[in-house]
Scaffold this active site. Structure first.
Site, PDB file in Angstrom:
ATOM      1  N   HIS A 100      75.465  -2.832  70.182  1.00 36.71           N
ATOM      2  CA  HIS A 100      76.595  -3.525  69.463  1.00 36.71           C
ATOM      3  C   HIS A 100      76.247  -5.103  69.392  1.00 36.71           C
ATOM      4  CE1 HIS A 100      77.732  -3.988  73.642  1.00 36.71           C
ATOM      5  NE2 HIS A 100      78.962  -4.571  73.203  1.00 36.71           N
TER       6      HIS A 100
ATOM      7  N   HIS B 216      78.066  -7.834  70.266  1.00 43.70           N
ATOM      8  CA  HIS B 216      78.538  -8.818  71.292  1.00 43.70           C
ATOM      9  C   HIS B 216      77.392  -9.749  71.692  1.00 43.70           C
ATOM     10  CE1 HIS B 216      82.540  -7.051  72.950  1.00 43.70           C
ATOM     11  NE2 HIS B 216      82.882  -8.156  72.018  1.00 43.70           N
TER      12      HIS B 216
ATOM     13  N   ASP C 193      76.418 -11.188  74.318  1.00 47.00           N
ATOM     14  CA  ASP C 193      75.531 -11.003  75.505  1.00 47.00           C
ATOM     15  C   ASP C 193      74.529  -9.881  75.322  1.00 47.00           C
ATOM     16  OD1 ASP C 193      78.168  -9.439  75.464  1.00 47.00           O
ATOM     17  OD2 ASP C 193      77.753  -8.462  77.589  1.00 47.00           O
ATOM     18  N   HIS C 194      74.597  -8.948  74.189  1.00 46.30           N
ATOM     19  CA  HIS C 194      73.575  -8.188  74.052  1.00 46.30           C
ATOM     20  C   HIS C 194      72.502  -8.362  72.823  1.00 46.30           C
ATOM     21  CE1 HIS C 194      75.956  -4.732  76.012  1.00 46.30           C
ATOM     22  NE2 HIS C 194      76.874  -5.935  75.868  1.00 46.30           N
TER      23      HIS C 194
ATOM     24  N   HIS D 222      84.340   1.194  72.314  1.00 45.14           N
ATOM     25  CA  HIS D 222      84.304  -0.208  72.447  1.00 45.14           C
ATOM     26  C   HIS D 222      85.491  -0.880  71.886  1.00 45.14           C
ATOM     27  CE1 HIS D 222      82.908  -3.556  74.958  1.00 45.14           C
ATOM     28  NE2 HIS D 222      82.151  -4.076  74.270  1.00 45.14           N
TER      29      HIS D 222
ATOM     30  N   ASP E 155      78.318  -0.484  75.895  1.00 44.66           N
ATOM     31  CA  ASP E 155      79.680  -1.038  76.299  1.00 44.66           C
ATOM     32  C   ASP E 155      80.716   0.076  75.735  1.00 44.66           C
ATOM     33  OD1 ASP E 155      78.365  -3.000  77.091  1.00 44.66           O
ATOM     34  OD2 ASP E 155      79.497  -4.674  76.422  1.00 44.66           O
TER      35      ASP E 155
ATOM     36  N   HIS F  44      75.000  -3.690  83.414  1.00 45.51           N
ATOM     37  CA  HIS F  44      76.294  -4.314  82.760  1.00 45.51           C
ATOM     38  C   HIS F  44      77.501  -4.336  83.823  1.00 45.51           C
ATOM     39  CE1 HIS F  44      79.490  -5.635  79.799  1.00 45.51           C
ATOM     40  NE2 HIS F  44      78.481  -5.789  78.955  1.00 45.51           N
TER      41      HIS F  44
HETATM   42 ZN    ZN Z   1      78.752  -6.469  77.048  1.00 45.72          ZN
HETATM   43 ZN    ZN Z   2      80.559  -5.548  74.503  1.00 41.71          ZN
END
Ligand code: ZN
Ligand code: ZN
Length: 360
Positions: free
Chosen positions: A114, A116, A118-119, A212, A235, A310
């Site tokens: 996805h 986000h 941080d990914h 998520h 996630d 994670h």
């Molecule tokens: Zn994440």
């Molecule tokens: Zn996420």
């Protein structure tokens, strides 16, 4: 040995160490020789990761948006024959792989769960580092609807840098095509569907939806290679589909958030007068799974090994790790690992063995 002889031997050893230290401190040729040795050791790649007789999984980012020097943001490298796939490309991913001496030049695709930050935050560095390592063709990036916006954005942001690299190092070493990203939108029609993302030789990748929310769609992935397999949760909250898609997998990589630890973090922020971040921390509880829930899912899927990645919040010491895993033992008291950057899980072809190594 008498006490006098012992103290004489100790003094002699100290003198040798001091002399050695002085030689290193003052001799430039000795310093240069030492540095050459260290660099030669660091530059030697772990080519065994491309061993076609195993499915190799390297954890290059077991962290989350919460900062931790020991954990990069989400990234897991899957070496399958000549292919190298990255599942997510969070901040620090490429640096961590380089530190672990994990080869990047054969990077053949990035699977985004996805979008986000941080990914995806490390995607630019992943492109640059793998290009500099010798990847010359455009890099395919797979993900849910929206992946093209992400790849176009990264290419726009890094276009000037890409032109400098080619101008500086030359077309032969860094041809412009290597800086390009090719988006592949993976459409998974509904919550029960499992879609084949790619099938090349004996490698197969499948995608499925996880929950998520409000991030929608968000995907998990399953990778199969010559009879060995790994399933990634992405996630998500606890999801039945993971047990179905992951049935019999050798390895399950599952995200996890510890609610009691995060509530303690929120209370601490509140007490310090930071109500804004306290509320954001409390909100994260609604769209992640707990360590116990992930263990239940791993059991339902009958996987050989469960690795938490994670990890939220990142436990800084053994006591915090114990707090993070509270309750897991009662559900699954075997084959559970708290993932760390540098963990390498090796799944040899033609066997049921699961080997764990530490690449740090
Ligand atoms: Zn994440
Ligand atoms: Zn996420």
């Amino acid at each position: 040995m008498t006490r006098r002889q012992t103290s004489l031997a100790g003094a002699a050893l100290l003198a040798i160490l001091l002399t050695g230290g002085l030689v290193v401190w003052f001799s430039e040729s000795v310093q240069d020789a030492l540095m050459a040795r260290v660099i030669a050791g660091r530059a030697a790649q772990r080519r065994s990761l491309h061993n076609p007789e195993a499915l190799n999984v390297v954890f290059c980012g077991t962290g989350s948006p919460l900062p931790d020097p020991a954990r990069s943001q989400p990234c897991i490298a899957v070496y399958a024959g000549t292919e190298l796939l990255l599942v997510d490309a969070g901040g620090g991913a490429a640096s961590r792989l380089t530190m672990l001496r994990a080869p990047l030049e054969q990077l053949s695709g990035v699977l985004l769960t996805h979008f986000h930050s941080d990914h995806i935050g490390g995607l630019g560095d992943v492109v640059l580092q793998s290009w500099a390592a010798g990847r010359h063709a455009a890099l395919p990036v797979y993900g849910p609807e929206g992946v093209a916006r992400v790849t176009e954005g990264f290419m726009a942001a890094f276009a000037l840098d890409a032109s400098y690299r080619t101008a500086h190092h030359g077309q032969a070493l860094m041809p412009p095509g290597g800086a390009r990203l090719t988006p592949h939108t993976v459409a998974v029609p509904d919550a029960d569907a499992v879609v084949t993302v790619l099938e090349r030789g004996q490698l197969r990748v499948q995608a499925f939806r996880v929950d998520h929310s409000p991030v929608d769609p968000a995907y998990g992935y399953r990778v199969d290679y010559r009879g060995r397999s790994v399933v990634f949760s992405g996630d998500t909250i606890q999801q039945d589909i993971l047990a179905r898609v992951g049935e019999g997998a050798d390895l399950m990589v599952h995200e996890a958030l510890s609610p009691h630890m995060m509530l303690a973090v929120a209370d601490g922020l509140e007490a310090a007068g930071d109500a804004q971040r306290a509320q954001i921390v409390r909100d994260t509880l609604s769209y992640h799974a707990t360590p116990v829930e992930a263990a239940e899912t791993a059991n339902a899927a009958h996987v050989r090994l469960l690795v938490y990645s994670h990890v939220v919040p990142p436990p800084p010491n053994a006591v915090a790790e114990r707090m993070f895993l509270r309750g897991v033992d009662a559900v699954r008291d075997h084959d559970v690992v708290l993932g760390f950057d540098g963990l390498h899980v090796e799944l040899p072809v033609g066997s049921t063995e699961v080997h764990q190594h530490d690449l740090r």
